[in-house]
Write an enzyme that holds these catalytic residues in place. Structure first.
Site, mmCIF file in Angstrom:
data_model
loop_
_atom_site.group_PDB
_atom_site.id
_atom_site.type_symbol
_atom_site.label_atom_id
_atom_site.label_comp_id
_atom_site.label_asym_id
_atom_site.label_seq_id
_atom_site.Cartn_x
_atom_site.Cartn_y
_atom_site.Cartn_z
ATOM 1 N N HIS A 135 73.115 -55.501 40.137
ATOM 2 C CA HIS A 135 73.256 -54.069 40.413
ATOM 3 C C HIS A 135 74.539 -53.834 41.188
ATOM 4 C CE1 HIS A 135 70.785 -55.998 43.498
ATOM 5 N NE2 HIS A 135 71.331 -55.167 44.379
ATOM 6 N N HIS A 184 76.464 -51.463 43.714
ATOM 7 C CA HIS A 184 76.288 -50.418 44.719
ATOM 8 C C HIS A 184 77.485 -49.463 44.666
ATOM 9 C CE1 HIS A 184 73.041 -52.361 47.193
ATOM 10 N NE2 HIS A 184 73.548 -53.463 46.664
HETATM 11 P P1 5GP Z 1 70.820 -56.011 47.309
HETATM 12 O O1 5GP Z 1 70.676 -56.460 48.719
HETATM 13 O O2 5GP Z 1 69.947 -56.817 46.360
HETATM 14 O O3 5GP Z 1 72.251 -55.959 46.843
HETATM 15 O O4 5GP Z 1 70.357 -54.508 47.271
HETATM 16 C C1 5GP Z 1 69.123 -54.090 46.770
HETATM 17 C C2 5GP Z 1 69.080 -52.592 46.943
HETATM 18 O O5 5GP Z 1 68.000 -52.101 46.166
HETATM 19 C C3 5GP Z 1 68.843 -52.139 48.385
HETATM 20 O O6 5GP Z 1 69.904 -51.280 48.779
HETATM 21 C C4 5GP Z 1 67.502 -51.429 48.326
HETATM 22 O O7 5GP Z 1 67.464 -50.287 49.150
HETATM 23 C C5 5GP Z 1 67.371 -51.063 46.862
HETATM 24 N N1 5GP Z 1 66.006 -51.014 46.370
HETATM 25 C C6 5GP Z 1 65.066 -51.980 46.514
HETATM 26 N N2 5GP Z 1 63.919 -51.611 45.904
HETATM 27 C C7 5GP Z 1 64.165 -50.381 45.350
HETATM 28 C C8 5GP Z 1 63.367 -49.493 44.578
HETATM 29 O O8 5GP Z 1 62.194 -49.740 44.270
HETATM 30 N N3 5GP Z 1 63.961 -48.340 44.169
HETATM 31 C C9 5GP Z 1 65.248 -48.032 44.474
HETATM 32 N N4 5GP Z 1 65.735 -46.861 44.037
HETATM 33 N N5 5GP Z 1 66.025 -48.850 45.215
HETATM 34 C C10 5GP Z 1 65.485 -50.011 45.640
#
Ligand code: 5GP
Ligand code: ZN
Length: 138
Positions: A98, A100
């Site tokens: 993903h 950001h």
């Molecule tokens: P990572 O640390 O993996 O780069 O970021 C994961 C992101 O996914 C975090 O910013 C978190 O807030 C977001 N996130 C986790 N679970 C969900 C969800 O169920 N729905 C949405 N919209 N965002 C999520």
């Protein structure tokens, strides 16, 4: 299926979707770092950037390019930080690639992503040449 982003893509979990293409979906982050914080994901499950087939990588970045100015306009941002936590050691918590898209504002004080790194290595020209060769040959 346990992957939270696959469940969002499949409509099994709700999301605030803001952009959709054949291969990519963009939706608001549930725990935003700033208003408008958006995630852009491939619809197919691929854990890291390096796992993306080239055509999917292109589609995801095309979606990032399409959605970023719209996010900036929506929240009147001055800029965005566009970043990927790529792998667990880099802080990736959801193992579905993903991107950001985090709105940034003049004077928000958060700095560039360079601020993540408090100490920088001192590398000689020979070491840099060696690393570049290894990347080319990998
Ligand atoms: P990572 O640390 O993996 O780069 O970021 C994961 C992101 O996914 C975090 O910013 C978190 O807030 C977001 N996130 C986790 N679970 C969900 C969800 O169920 N729905 C949405 N919209 N965002 C999520
Ligand atoms: Zn997934």
């Amino acid at each position: 299926m346990s992957c939270v982003f696959c469940r969002i893509v499949d409509g099994d979990l709700p999301s605030r979707t803001v952009h959709e293409t054949d291969d990519a979906l963009a939706f608001l982050d549930a725990n935003p770092l700033a208003p408008g914080h958006t995630l852009v994901v491939p619809k197919a499950h691929h854990e890291t950037v390096g796992d993306l087939p080239p055509e999917i990588a292109g589609s995801v970045f095309a979606a990032v390019s399409a959605v970023t100015p719209r996010v900036e306009a929506a929240v009147d941002a001055d800029a965005t930080t566009v970043a990927v936590n790529n792998g667990a050691a880099a802080g990736q918590e959801v193992p579905h690639t993903h991107v950001h898209v985090v709105p940034r504002f003049d004077g928000d004080g958060n700095g560039p992503i360079h601020r993540l790194f408090s100490e920088r290595p001192s590398l000689s020209d020979a070491e840099l040449d060696d690393i570049a060769a290894k990347v080319r040959e990998a």
